[in-house]
Structures are given as C-alpha cells and as structure tokens.
Design a protein around this motif. Sequence first.
Motif, short mmCIF file in Angstrom:
data_model
loop_
_atom_site.label_atom_id
_atom_site.label_comp_id
_atom_site.label_asym_id
_atom_site.label_seq_id
_atom_site.Cartn_x
_atom_site.Cartn_y
_atom_site.Cartn_z
N GLN A 174 -91.12 -55.87 -14.31
CA GLN A 174 -91.70 -57.11 -14.82
C GLN A 174 -92.30 -57.93 -13.67
O GLN A 174 -91.65 -58.11 -12.63
CB GLN A 174 -90.63 -57.95 -15.52
CG GLN A 174 -89.95 -57.25 -16.67
CD GLN A 174 -88.73 -58.01 -17.16
OE1 GLN A 174 -88.40 -59.07 -16.64
NE2 GLN A 174 -88.06 -57.46 -18.15
N SER A 228 -101.41 -54.77 -14.14
CA SER A 228 -101.33 -53.97 -15.36
C SER A 228 -101.63 -52.50 -15.08
O SER A 228 -100.94 -51.60 -15.57
CB SER A 228 -102.31 -54.52 -16.40
OG SER A 228 -102.26 -53.78 -17.60
N TYR A 285 -95.30 -54.96 -16.37
CA TYR A 285 -95.38 -55.87 -17.51
C TYR A 285 -95.71 -57.25 -16.97
O TYR A 285 -94.96 -57.81 -16.16
CB TYR A 285 -94.06 -55.89 -18.28
CG TYR A 285 -94.07 -56.77 -19.51
CD1 TYR A 285 -94.41 -56.24 -20.75
CD2 TYR A 285 -93.74 -58.12 -19.44
CE1 TYR A 285 -94.42 -57.04 -21.89
CE2 TYR A 285 -93.75 -58.93 -20.56
CZ TYR A 285 -94.09 -58.38 -21.79
OH TYR A 285 -94.11 -59.17 -22.91
N ASP A 289 -99.72 -59.25 -20.74
CA ASP A 289 -98.78 -58.87 -21.80
C ASP A 289 -98.13 -60.07 -22.49
O ASP A 289 -97.74 -59.96 -23.66
CB ASP A 289 -97.66 -58.00 -21.23
CG ASP A 289 -98.16 -56.64 -20.77
OD1 ASP A 289 -98.70 -55.91 -21.61
OD2 ASP A 289 -98.02 -56.33 -19.58
#
Length: 359
Positions: free
Chosen positions: A56, A78, A83, A107
Amino acid sequence: MTIPAPIALLAELTHRCPLSCPYCSNPLEMVRKSTELDTGTWIDVFLQAADMGVLQLHLSGGEPASRRDLEDLTRAASNAGLYTNLITSGIGLTPRRLDALEAAGLDHVQLSLQGTNAELADRIGGYKGGFERKLAIARDIKERGLPLTLNAVMHRQNLDDLDRTIEMAVELGARRLEVACVQFHGWATKNRAALMPTREQTEAVKQTVAAAARRLSGILAFDFVPPDYHADYPKACMGGWGSAGLNVIPDGTVLPCHAAQSIPHLTFEKVQDRSLSDIWYKSPAFNAYRGTDWMPEPCRSCERKTIDFGGCRCQALAIAGDAAATDPVCVKSKDHDKVRQLLDDATAREENLIYRVNP
C-alpha cells in the motif's frame, strides 16, 4: 529477531498545504518546496518499496495535490503494483484532475473533513470556502465510483457533531469513516488546551461509534482512533516501531513513524544516500525500539508488551522526557500522573486556536 517486510509506505510528497489546521501533526519546522524530492527520485522510492514487499502506498502531505507531478507519481506507483491511496483535503483537485488520476491508476481517496458545516469547517481549516469545495469534490469522487474514506479529525470543538459527521459520510457515499481523535504531535501540541476532548465527550464518542458501526454494518465501515490521554493503555505506535510501515518525508528522510524526528538522539537517513531496504533493515534508528528487547519495566514483564509495544516513543519523550520510557498514557507508567495533569490543565480552560503557517 526476524524483521518483517513493511506493508505500507506513507509518502509525504510535500508539506505545502492550503489549509492551516491547528491540529496539524506535521513537524514545527516543515520541509520547504526547494528541498522536496523530484519526480524521478520519488518514482525510484516507489519501485524500491514494491521490491521490498510494500503493498500500500499512501500519497500524502501537506496537500499532495500541490505537486504538479501527482498524476505521474500515481501512474508510476500503480505500474509498480502498489495500491495507491490519495490522502487529500480536496483543495487543488478538479473534475479534470480526478479524471487524470483515475486514468493513472488511483485506487482510493481519503478525504479530510474539518467540520459538518461551512462555518465550523472553514474556521478549523483556516480556509474560507474550503467546505463547499470539499463537498463538491466528494460528489465528483462518488460519481466516478472511486472508493472513498472520509477522515474526520475529531476534537473538543467538533466532537459534539459526530452524529452529523456519520450522516455526511453516508450521504457522500464513503465506504469508510475514520473517526480520528486528535493526536498531540507537531503543531497540534500548541493547541492542546483548545482541542483536548473532555472525558464526557470521549465516553460519548466511544458509544456513538460502536452503535453506528452496528447500525451501518455493510454500509459504512469505521476506523476509530480514540484520544490517548483518556485511555488506560496506549496504542501500539504504527503497530510497533519498525514493524509494519515507514514514512518518507518530502526531503527524502525515512522515518518509522510520522513524528519520529522529534527524538533528537536518533539519526534518520535519506533515500538519496542509502537504499530503502538498507534503511529499513539495518538503520540504527529503525532498530532502536524494534521488538521488545529495548523495553524497561514494567513493559518488559507486562502481558501487553506484544499488544502495544510500550506505546508511542514520541509521546514518551514529550511527556516523560525519555523516548525509552513506558508511554505515560499507560496506567502502569510511573509518569502517568503527568498525563492526568496535562489533561486537567487542558480541559480546565478554553483557548483560542493557533493556526500554523505553511511553507
């Protein structure tokens, strides 16, 4: 000790921000635009993070939309398989820019909320017209179907509006509401007396969040960050120092938590000088408070030591004067009376808000 790979990276792209929030947790001395990492260096950081196993990426600030290369950074992250979550005030975003960010692979959006009406929100944020712009961008996010988290920083001056905050989150189509009671780091320490929730507010917010989570199950998820000073036990800072996530601030300095630079005896390295992996695994600063071996008593013998990991090192320094001390929030800490005194001092009087000046 086996050191796990980090799961998340908080990329503080800039400290520039149109808001002047009195609860800002960014440091008192913020990074100037002239020393921010350039686009290529940030992209390299993202690639290194992905190689390490980071899943993340939180694009934050300040206000990340202040960066003209935000779309390029989002696309690169990305493409690296990260994420991407944009943490934003909404100021600086437009429908056209949202289109570009979505096309770049964004996202998720986490939108801050300073209050439930223009008068309160604009007063807290120090930016006239910010509330209406925020609502407009929230509707634009909803129209695109981008997952939205509403981040409501709560404190004495807006906690009584929590019911309306929850209603707004549902109306705006948020999937998650973060009820984040103010944490007193950075600039926020200057406003402790004006922002500290009362004990009555603290008890009420716990009940309100629990009831709303049951009522809105399947509609709105909740993340609740309770006020530290009213707790019996501290929270685990970042899930434990150097165990789950890392921060890179605008000038490339790598930190194990947002406020770690407040600990003066630790030296934090920069991504320009050493690889992200080396810093994570080998840096003395990251290893200083990892695990449990560093702990003093009563933490070392406590059954909670692998639950809260001794609490917040920055809070221990700020209140007890020792980053290696038991977090004074803990009822077992010899310094717990200092928290009670701060609490009594803060909630016994009203003070005007002190707004920060941004770089």
